[in-house]
Design an enzyme around this catalytic site. Structure first.
Site, PDB file in Angstrom:
ATOM      1  N   ASP A   1      -1.319   4.820   6.227  1.00 13.71           N
ATOM      2  CA  ASP A   1      -1.487   4.602   4.809  1.00 13.71           C
ATOM      3  C   ASP A   1      -2.775   4.893   3.983  1.00 13.71           C
ATOM      4  O   ASP A   1      -3.626   5.317   4.700  1.00 13.71           O
ATOM      5  CB  ASP A   1      -0.951   2.932   4.313  1.00 13.71           C
TER       6      ASP A   1
ATOM      7  N   GLU B   1       0.351   9.521   2.629  1.00 10.99           N
ATOM      8  CA  GLU B   1      -0.761   9.531   1.640  1.00 10.99           C
ATOM      9  C   GLU B   1      -0.102   9.701   0.223  1.00 10.99           C
ATOM     10  O   GLU B   1      -0.940   9.798  -0.838  1.00 10.99           O
ATOM     11  CB  GLU B   1      -1.427  10.853   2.192  1.00 10.99           C
ATOM     12  N   TRP B   2       1.153   9.506  -0.012  1.00 15.33           N
ATOM     13  CA  TRP B   2       1.713   9.509  -1.312  1.00 15.33           C
ATOM     14  C   TRP B   2       1.718  10.635  -2.141  1.00 15.33           C
ATOM     15  O   TRP B   2       2.067  10.703  -3.332  1.00 15.33           O
ATOM     16  CB  TRP B   2       1.073   8.477  -2.137  1.00 15.33           C
ATOM     17  N   GLY B   3       1.337  11.902  -1.330  1.00 13.93           N
ATOM     18  CA  GLY B   3       1.403  13.178  -2.105  1.00 13.93           C
ATOM     19  C   GLY B   3       0.329  13.344  -2.959  1.00 13.93           C
ATOM     20  O   GLY B   3       0.250  14.328  -3.816  1.00 13.93           O
TER      21      GLY B   3
ATOM     22  N   ASP C   1       5.683   5.209  -3.960  1.00  9.85           N
ATOM     23  CA  ASP C   1       6.502   4.220  -3.148  1.00  9.85           C
ATOM     24  C   ASP C   1       7.777   4.371  -4.032  1.00  9.85           C
ATOM     25  O   ASP C   1       7.814   4.124  -5.102  1.00  9.85           O
ATOM     26  CB  ASP C   1       6.207   2.746  -3.112  1.00  9.85           C
TER      27      ASP C   1
HETATM   28  C1  GLA Z   1       1.954   1.500   0.448  1.00  7.91           C
HETATM   29  C2  GLA Z   1       3.062   2.192   1.257  1.00  7.91           C
HETATM   30  C3  GLA Z   1       4.355   1.630   1.389  1.00  7.91           C
HETATM   31  C4  GLA Z   1       4.118   0.315   2.287  1.00  7.91           C
HETATM   32  C5  GLA Z   1       2.857  -0.532   1.670  1.00  7.91           C
HETATM   33  C6  GLA Z   1       2.321  -1.714   2.574  1.00  7.91           C
HETATM   34  O1  GLA Z   1       2.349   1.077  -0.611  1.00  7.91           O
HETATM   35  O2  GLA Z   1       3.130   3.425   0.688  1.00  7.91           O
HETATM   36  O3  GLA Z   1       5.116   2.307   2.100  1.00  7.91           O
HETATM   37  O4  GLA Z   1       3.615   0.666   3.657  1.00  7.91           O
HETATM   38  O5  GLA Z   1       1.642   0.013   1.349  1.00  7.91           O
HETATM   39  O6  GLA Z   1       1.370  -2.523   2.079  1.00  7.91           O
END
Ligand code: GLA
Length: 373
Positions: free
Chosen positions: A119, A156-158, A178
Site C-alpha cells: 500500500d 499505489e492507487w494510480g 479504493d
Molecule cells: C488502502 C488500500 C485499501 C486497503 C486499505 C487498508 O486504502 O487502497 O485497499 O488496503 O488501505 O487500510
C-alpha cells in the site's frame, strides 16, 4: 483470483474468520472455479515492531500466529497473501515497511507467504517508483534460486502512472482509488480504465481496478453483473471482498460462472477496449470489445436509467465478418447465429449484455479501439 477481507470487514478480521473463508472457498466451489489466494489486508499486524525490528502479528486476532495460518491455507491447497505499506505506517496506522524492506520480506518468506499487497500511505513524500522498486528487489532477492514466486501487487492507487513503470517491478498495479460498494464508484472506475486498457497483458502485468464488490446486497443484481463483466474482460485480478458466509445462491452462481471466469483467464490476456460511446440526455451507452484466444468478447453497456437495446456491428466494433454465433456469457446459452450485426434487446438500467462471438473471420489485426492518447 482470490479473496481478501477488506471490502466487507475493513481491518476487523481474525484467525477464525480467515479459516472460515478458507473452508468455504475449498468446500463450496470457489477454489474449483479458480479462486485460490487467501489474502490478509491491513490489520493483521501488531502495533509495534519486535525488539529485533521484525514485523509481528496482532496476537489477540491471530493467537496461533501467521505461519500457522499460512500452513492451514496451504494444507487446503490455497495460496496465502499478506499486506504491508511502502510508508512508515500503513493506512490504518500500523508499522509500514519503508526502509525495512529486506527484513520484512525475510519475515514473509519465513512465514511462506505467496502474495504481497503493498500500500501507499504515510510515504514521506518519497518517490513511488523508488519505494516500490525497493520492495520488488527485496522480494526478488529473497526468492532467487528458490522455486518460489511471491506475487507482488503494487497498491499505489494510480497516482504516478504505475502502468508505465509497474511492468518489471510487480505483477499488477492498482489503477484507481479504493472501490466502494455502490454504483457511482463502480462506474467511475470503469470510466477511468478507458485510457489504460492497452497497458495490461501477460508480458507486462495487470491493471488492477481494485477488488470486487460482488456479493454486497445493497448493489442491485444487474449492477453486479456489469461490475463482474467489466473486471473479467478488463483482465483485472479477481479478488472477492464479500462475506462468503452470507452470499445468496444467485450471486454465488454469478461468482462461479465459468464462462465469465474463462474470459478473465483467457490465455491471450488482452483487455477489452472501448470502441463506441453515445452520451446525450436520454440515451447513454457504450460498447467495449476485445479478442479472445478462441473468439471475441463484447460488452454492450447501458449506462442509462431506462432499459435500452444496443446493436453490435461486427465489422466496425470487432473487425469480424462472416456468420457468428453469439453466446450469452451471463446466462450461459447460445443466442444463435448472426451476420453483420447483433441487437441485444432491453438491456436493463446500468446493465450489460456480455457476449462471446464465436466463429467468423477477423479480417484486420488492427483493433477498433477509440483513441484517447
Ligand atoms: C488502502 C488500500 C485499501 C486497503 C486499505 C487498508 O486504502 O487502497 O485497499 O488496503 O488501505 O487500510
Amino acid at each position: 483470483m482470490g479473496w481478501n477481507p477488506y471490502n466487507a470487514f475493513n481491518s476487523s478480521f481474525n484467525d477464525t474468520l480467515i479459516r472460515q473463508h478458507v473452508d468455504i472457498i475449498v468446500n463450496q466451489g470457489y477454489l474449483a472455479a479458480g479462486y485460490r489466494y487467501i489474502n490478509l489486508d491491513d490489520g493483521w499486524q501488531a502495533s509495534e515492531r519486535t525488539k529485533d525490528n521484525r514485523l509481528s502479528f496482532n496476537s489477540s486476532k491471530f493467537p496461533f500466529g501467521i505461519k500457522d495460518l499460512a500452513d492451514y491455507v496451504h494444507r487446503n491447497g490455497l495460496l496465502f497473501g499478506i499486506y504491508s505499506d511502502a510508508g512508515i505506517q500503513t493506512c490504518g496506522g500500523l508499522p509500514g515497511s519503508l526502509d525495512y524492506e529486506d527484513i520484512d520480506v525475510q519475515t514473509f518468506v519465513d512465514w511462506d507467504i505467496d502474495y504481497l499487497k503493498y500500500d501507499n500511505c504515510n510515504e514521506q513524500r518519497r518517490p513511488e517508483q523508488e519505494r516500490y522498486k525497493k520492495m520488488g528487489d527485496a522480494l526478488n532477492s529473497a526468492t532467487a534460486g528458490k522455486n518460489k514466486t511471491i506475487y507482488y501487487n503494487i497498491c499505489e492507487w494510480g497516482t504516478s502512472n504505475p502502468w508505465l513503470w509497474g511492468p518489471g517491478v510487480g505483477h499488477s498495479w492498482r489503477t484507481t482509488p479504493d472501490i466502494i460498494a455502490f454504483w457511482p464508484s463502480i462506474i467511475s472506475i470503469i470510466d477511468s480504465q478507458v485510457r489504460l486498457t492497452e497497458y495490461g497483458g501477460p508480458e507486462r502485468g495487470w491493471n488492477d481496478p481494485d477488488m470486487l464488490v460482488l456479493g454486497f446486497e445493497r448493489i442491485p443484481y444487474d449492477e453486479q453483473v456489469t461490475h463482474y463483466a467489466f473486471w473479467a474482460a478488463l483482465k483485472a485480478p479477481l479478488i472477492l471482498g464479500c462475506d462468503l458466509r452470507k452470499v445468496d445462491d444467485k450471486i454465488k452462481a454469478l461468482i462461479l460462472n465459468d464462462d465469465i471466469i474463462s474470459v478473465n483467464q483467457d490465455p491471450l490476456g488482452l483487455s477489452i477496449c472501448q470502441v463506441y460511446y453515445k452520451t446525450d440526455n436520454d440515451i447513454s451507452f457504450d460498447i467495449w470489445t476485445g479478442p479472445l484466444d478462441d473468439g471475441y468478447v463484447a460488452i454492450l453497456f447501458n449506462r442509462g436509467i431506462e432499459s435500452k437495446s444496443i446493436t453490435l456491428d461486427f465489422k466496425n466494433h470487432c473487425r469480424l465478418d462472416g456468420t457468428i454465433e453469439v453466446y450469452d456469457l451471463v446466462n450461459q446459452l447460445s443466442n444463435g447465429n448472426y451476420a453483420n450485426n447483433y441487437t441485444a434487446v432491453d438491456i436493463p438500467k446500468h446493465g450489460v449484455e456480455f457476449i462471446k462471438l464465436i466463429g467468423g473471420n477477423n479480417f484486420d489485426d488492427d483493433r477498433p479501439c477509440l483513441n484517447y492518447s
